[in-house]
Design a protein around this motif. Sequence first.
Motif, mmCIF file in Angstrom:
data_model
loop_
_atom_site.group_PDB
_atom_site.id
_atom_site.type_symbol
_atom_site.label_atom_id
_atom_site.label_comp_id
_atom_site.label_asym_id
_atom_site.label_seq_id
_atom_site.Cartn_x
_atom_site.Cartn_y
_atom_site.Cartn_z
ATOM 1 N N UNK A 85 -10.756 -1.707 -13.616
ATOM 2 C CA UNK A 85 -9.989 -0.488 -13.521
ATOM 3 C C UNK A 85 -8.587 -0.843 -13.115
ATOM 4 N N UNK A 86 -7.705 0.149 -13.043
ATOM 5 C CA UNK A 86 -6.329 -0.129 -12.671
ATOM 6 C C UNK A 86 -6.274 -0.553 -11.227
ATOM 7 N N UNK A 87 -5.819 -1.769 -10.974
ATOM 8 C CA UNK A 87 -5.729 -2.315 -9.630
ATOM 9 C C UNK A 87 -4.281 -2.485 -9.233
ATOM 10 N N UNK A 88 -4.028 -2.622 -7.946
ATOM 11 C CA UNK A 88 -2.678 -2.794 -7.447
ATOM 12 C C UNK A 88 -2.337 -4.272 -7.385
ATOM 13 N N UNK A 89 -2.397 -4.948 -8.534
ATOM 14 C CA UNK A 89 -2.060 -6.359 -8.588
ATOM 15 C C UNK A 89 -0.550 -6.504 -8.690
ATOM 16 N N UNK A 90 -0.007 -7.544 -8.076
ATOM 17 C CA UNK A 90 1.437 -7.696 -8.012
ATOM 18 C C UNK A 90 1.932 -9.013 -8.554
ATOM 19 N N UNK A 114 0.334 13.856 -12.892
ATOM 20 C CA UNK A 114 1.741 13.451 -12.835
ATOM 21 C C UNK A 114 2.338 13.496 -11.433
ATOM 22 N N UNK A 115 1.695 14.177 -10.502
ATOM 23 C CA UNK A 115 2.217 14.278 -9.139
ATOM 24 C C UNK A 115 1.795 13.109 -8.254
ATOM 25 N N UNK A 116 0.858 12.273 -8.742
ATOM 26 C CA UNK A 116 0.379 11.153 -7.937
ATOM 27 C C UNK A 116 1.283 9.947 -8.172
ATOM 28 N N UNK A 117 1.890 9.449 -7.106
ATOM 29 C CA UNK A 117 2.714 8.248 -7.186
ATOM 30 C C UNK A 117 2.752 7.563 -5.835
ATOM 31 N N UNK A 118 2.405 6.269 -5.820
ATOM 32 C CA UNK A 118 2.414 5.480 -4.600
ATOM 33 C C UNK A 118 3.211 4.199 -4.858
ATOM 34 N N UNK A 119 3.665 3.560 -3.790
ATOM 35 C CA UNK A 119 4.464 2.354 -3.903
ATOM 36 C C UNK A 119 3.780 1.173 -3.233
ATOM 37 N N UNK A 120 4.064 0.003 -3.743
ATOM 38 C CA UNK A 120 3.572 -1.243 -3.164
ATOM 39 C C UNK A 120 4.674 -2.291 -3.299
ATOM 40 N N UNK A 121 5.037 -2.927 -2.197
ATOM 41 C CA UNK A 121 6.055 -3.972 -2.190
ATOM 42 C C UNK A 121 5.424 -5.277 -1.742
ATOM 43 N N UNK A 122 5.689 -6.361 -2.473
ATOM 44 C CA UNK A 122 5.082 -7.655 -2.167
ATOM 45 C C UNK A 122 6.143 -8.742 -2.148
ATOM 46 N N UNK A 123 5.982 -9.676 -1.235
ATOM 47 C CA UNK A 123 6.855 -10.841 -1.138
ATOM 48 C C UNK A 123 5.976 -12.079 -1.032
ATOM 49 N N UNK A 124 6.222 -13.062 -1.896
ATOM 50 C CA UNK A 124 5.412 -14.278 -1.926
ATOM 51 C C UNK A 124 6.316 -15.497 -1.810
ATOM 52 N N UNK A 125 5.861 -16.491 -1.034
ATOM 53 C CA UNK A 125 6.575 -17.753 -0.880
ATOM 54 C C UNK A 125 5.576 -18.881 -1.094
ATOM 55 N N UNK A 126 5.953 -19.855 -1.905
ATOM 56 C CA UNK A 126 5.078 -20.985 -2.225
ATOM 57 C C UNK A 126 5.852 -22.279 -2.015
ATOM 58 N N UNK A 161 2.246 -18.182 1.293
ATOM 59 C CA UNK A 161 2.150 -16.975 2.121
ATOM 60 C C UNK A 161 2.580 -15.786 1.272
ATOM 61 N N UNK A 162 1.807 -14.728 1.333
ATOM 62 C CA UNK A 162 2.113 -13.541 0.556
ATOM 63 C C UNK A 162 1.842 -12.295 1.403
ATOM 64 N N UNK A 163 2.816 -11.424 1.494
ATOM 65 C CA UNK A 163 2.675 -10.182 2.255
ATOM 66 C C UNK A 163 2.923 -9.002 1.329
ATOM 67 N N UNK A 164 2.126 -7.961 1.496
ATOM 68 C CA UNK A 164 2.293 -6.753 0.681
ATOM 69 C C UNK A 164 2.172 -5.527 1.576
ATOM 70 N N UNK A 165 2.966 -4.514 1.246
ATOM 71 C CA UNK A 165 3.073 -3.323 2.074
ATOM 72 C C UNK A 165 3.032 -2.099 1.166
ATOM 73 N N UNK A 166 2.132 -1.170 1.497
ATOM 74 C CA UNK A 166 2.054 0.048 0.709
ATOM 75 C C UNK A 166 0.637 0.376 0.283
ATOM 76 N N UNK A 167 0.498 0.846 -0.941
ATOM 77 C CA UNK A 167 -0.771 1.355 -1.452
ATOM 78 C C UNK A 167 -1.558 0.239 -2.113
#
Length: 398
Positions: free
Chosen positions: A25-30, A184-196, A215-221
Amino acid sequence: MAARGNAPEAVESSDEGEPSETETETETETEDEDEAETETEAETEDENEAERAPPVSAEVATSLYVRSDSDGTTVVAPRIHFHQDFGRTGVDLVYTTDVWTSASVDIRTAASPRVSEQRDELDVGVDHERGTWLVGAGYRYSQEADYRAHGPSLSAAWEGLQRNIRLEGRAALSRDRVGRAGDPDFERELTSLAVWLGYTQVLGRGTLLQIAGEHRSSFGYHASPYRWVGLGGPVTCTAQTPLCVPEVVPATRHRYALALRLRQSLARRLSLGVGYRYYIDSWLLQSHTAAGDLRFVPRPSLMISAEYRAYFQGAAWFYSSAYDLDAGPFVTRDRELSSMYDHEFMAALRWTRALSVAAVELGLGVRAGAVLYGYDDFPGLARVVAGEGSVSFSVALR
């Protein structure tokens, strides 16, 4: 971006401890799906001869990936990659599309019909070589019906001691917007930062070692907008379930991984690679991955390999196969957060041919494999068997 120099390129790991299955299904992959595991590409003596060939000035490569599993999911993913060199500067352009259809257990338990979706992704990159340094920058944009992701990336690599040592690092930022089909009213955000970060060293003739960390950090939905969880009864939402609620998981996730990879030449035409990767995150999900591959190069233009990977994962701290009515604050029925394992077997062949009439090199690659997934504590699904394969073709101008 294309790697330059004689040192092998390492590829970052994926979002989870290791990817288990293509998502149904639709996942919050970044992150890119092809960033599957930390590995080192080391060649035998015959392959090293190819490194001394004239540099590629332009290359066009295409590939087609197909996967199907016993849980009713099929994925077809064509890809095209164009690379152009301008002296010490290289430009890469990659377009990928993923088309998948599924009637998996997640979709069936949600009383949904077979689902079909398409994701389109464009990656643009540029790198520049100056002395022993290689620096690069890139941008990625990905779009599907209910998900959009984009963000920049930076990379740098240094080689020293006559290219016996390579230090490299990469950083990537992703800003994602999660939607829901039909709402159409459903909208969420996800922000990710990765360092390798990676360190590669030639230990001796025919021996190569790489150590890498991420190291990878993600913030949001982080949840799925389509996934509901049953409380006080079956975790799948059925007529017997007293209460069904939307999936809720923590809004912050920090991931850490450390990998070790060793490659040893066994004979002039044979080499062995082994690796181990440990992963842990702030959701207390831990995983262990062990991998090995055997490569045979009967001649410089042909490489045959056999690979095996074993993956074992524990559950996230809030995962449960059954929740009480007063459970909370986090509930999920994501199989990727349960205790699981997989075993993957893969065979590959890579063939190249230089045309005598022009400075052109043709390349053909074929990969085929099978994966067995096991779920120790996921209601409605204990095993999944998947078959996958890909074919690629390239034309390089020297």
